[in-house]
Design a protein around this motif. Structure first.
Motif, PDB file in Angstrom:
ATOM      1  N   GLY A   1       0.936  -1.370  -0.071  1.00  0.00           N
ATOM      2  CA  GLY A   1       0.075   0.004  -0.131  1.00  0.00           C
ATOM      3  C   GLY A   1       0.634   1.186  -0.126  1.00  0.00           C
ATOM      4  O   GLY A   1       0.414   2.443   0.098  1.00  0.00           O
ATOM      5  N   ARG A   2       2.058   1.146   0.077  1.00  0.00           N
ATOM      6  CA  ARG A   2       3.030   2.440  -0.022  1.00  0.00           C
ATOM      7  C   ARG A   2       4.242   2.027  -0.902  1.00  0.00           C
ATOM      8  O   ARG A   2       4.443   0.928  -1.244  1.00  0.00           O
ATOM      9  N   ARG A   3       4.634   3.304  -1.686  1.00  0.00           N
ATOM     10  CA  ARG A   3       5.864   3.200  -2.454  1.00  0.00           C
ATOM     11  C   ARG A   3       7.198   3.305  -1.718  1.00  0.00           C
ATOM     12  O   ARG A   3       7.320   4.294  -0.971  1.00  0.00           O
ATOM     13  N   ASP A   4       8.044   2.466  -1.441  1.00  0.00           N
ATOM     14  CA  ASP A   4       9.351   2.405  -0.708  1.00  0.00           C
ATOM     15  C   ASP A   4      10.591   2.640  -1.492  1.00  0.00           C
ATOM     16  O   ASP A   4      11.716   3.030  -1.299  1.00  0.00           O
ATOM     17  N   HIS A   5      10.388   2.260  -2.828  1.00  0.00           N
ATOM     18  CA  HIS A   5      11.640   2.376  -3.750  1.00  0.00           C
ATOM     19  C   HIS A   5      11.769   3.658  -4.611  1.00  0.00           C
ATOM     20  O   HIS A   5      10.830   4.261  -4.987  1.00  0.00           O
ATOM     21  N   ASN A   6      12.781   3.887  -5.055  1.00  0.00           N
ATOM     22  CA  ASN A   6      13.256   4.631  -6.019  1.00  0.00           C
ATOM     23  C   ASN A   6      14.020   4.149  -7.025  1.00  0.00           C
ATOM     24  O   ASN A   6      14.271   2.773  -6.897  1.00  0.00           O
ATOM     25  N   VAL A   7      14.421   4.707  -8.350  1.00  0.00           N
ATOM     26  CA  VAL A   7      15.020   4.011  -9.090  1.00  0.00           C
ATOM     27  C   VAL A   7      16.405   3.405  -8.817  1.00  0.00           C
ATOM     28  O   VAL A   7      16.617   2.186  -9.177  1.00  0.00           O
ATOM     29  N   GLY A   8      17.183   4.262  -8.022  1.00  0.00           N
ATOM     30  CA  GLY A   8      18.299   3.417  -7.696  1.00  0.00           C
ATOM     31  C   GLY A   8      18.301   2.353  -6.657  1.00  0.00           C
ATOM     32  O   GLY A   8      18.982   1.426  -6.836  1.00  0.00           O
ATOM     33  N   SER A   9      17.032   2.407  -5.756  1.00  0.00           N
ATOM     34  CA  SER A   9      17.227   1.371  -4.879  1.00  0.00           C
ATOM     35  C   SER A   9      16.524   0.034  -5.735  1.00  0.00           C
ATOM     36  O   SER A   9      16.757  -1.049  -5.157  1.00  0.00           O
TER      37      SER A   9
END
Length: 277
Positions: A81-89
């Motif tokens: 239910g939530r976004r934890d990643h960015n492109v780098g991760s």
């Protein structure tokens, strides 16, 4: 198993995740496939032979499987239910299993190719039963052979539905390649070769990878398995409970209240440990 994979729901989920994770998927695809497009354009516009084709194939394989891993992570990321990643991760999260992903992909590709060369049907079976190998490697952290066995286990009983998803994606891939390659061939320029290869990758690669991820999570849920469970029984990623594929988990106010603790004096024959004091 009576429950079958809902293919309409699979495609619904594919495009929903594509929309939700667009700002992650497209930059990731550009980073990985732009070099592939440039290399492809250079070799094919110059009429390079076997060596050039081999280089393109190797680079494409690594980029494709790395991207598949990032897409699986992106799909898994929003299940809580939530976004934890960015492109780098996203890229970093796949590095520990990248070699396994590539080896598994190459082995599955060879088996599928041999199956097509021999009798066609074995190739179609391999394509179907190994459809979720990449998500198995990324989420359950299994080795190549174990991941292939696990994929067969998950697909068994719903192979026709998995195969129908593969066919639709193949047709989309074929049409996109046909149109864009025709445009590039008519101009016979490096820029158009590279652009055509990049556009095809951006259009089709996310769909293929998302299809594998969505089918993997759906097949696990159909069998009553924890969607984010790893091979050793743990959880990958954030500690929150995963959203089931059928919808979001109930909020604390909607969940059933915990049972009241049993009174220590309940019963007529309590032991000494049941009595206070």
């Amino acid at each position: 198993m009576n429950v079958k994979l809902d293919t309409a729901r699979v495609f619904e989920r594919i495009f929903a995740i594509y929309k939700d994770q667009f700002t992650l998927l497209i930059p990731a695809a550009l980073i990985l496939f732009l070099p592939v497009a440039v290399i492809t354009g250079i070799f094919y516009s110059s009429g390079a032979g076997f060596i050039g084709g081999l280089v393109v194939t190797i680079v494409s394989l690594v980029a494709t499987f790395w991207f598949q891993g990032t897409v699986v992570e992106a799909a898994r990321d929003i299940l809580d239910g939530r976004r934890d990643h960015n492109v780098g991760s996203l890229f970093r999260s796949v590095v520990p299993v990248l070699a396994t992903l590539v080896f598994a992909g190459v082995l599955v590709g060879v088996i599928t190719l041999v199956g097509f060369v021999l009798l066609i049907v074995p190739g179609l079976l391999a394509l179907t039963f190994f459809a979720v190998v990449a998500p198995v490697v990324v989420v359950e952290r299994l080795g190549v052979i174990d991941a292939m066995r696990r994929s067969i286990e998950l697909v068994r009983g719903t192979a026709w539905q998995v195969f129908s998803v593969i066919v639709v994606l193949f047709l989309l891939d074929f049409i996109a390649n046909l149109v864009l390659r025709a445009v590039a061939n008519s101009a016979d320029s490096f820029a158009l070769y590279a652009l055509a290869a990049l556009i095809v990758s951006l259009l089709v690669a996310p769909l293929r990878a998302l299809a594998a991820a969505v089918m993997f999570f759906e097949l696990k849920a159909m069998r009553g398995e924890p969607v984010l469970a790893t091979g050793d029984g743990g959880q990958v990623g954030p500690g929150e409970a995963a959203e089931p594929p059928g919808g979001p988990a109930p909020t604390p106010s909607e969940a059933a209240p915990p049972a009241a603790p049993e009174s220590p004096t309940t019963g007529t024959e309590g032991t000494g440990s049941d009595r206070p004091g």
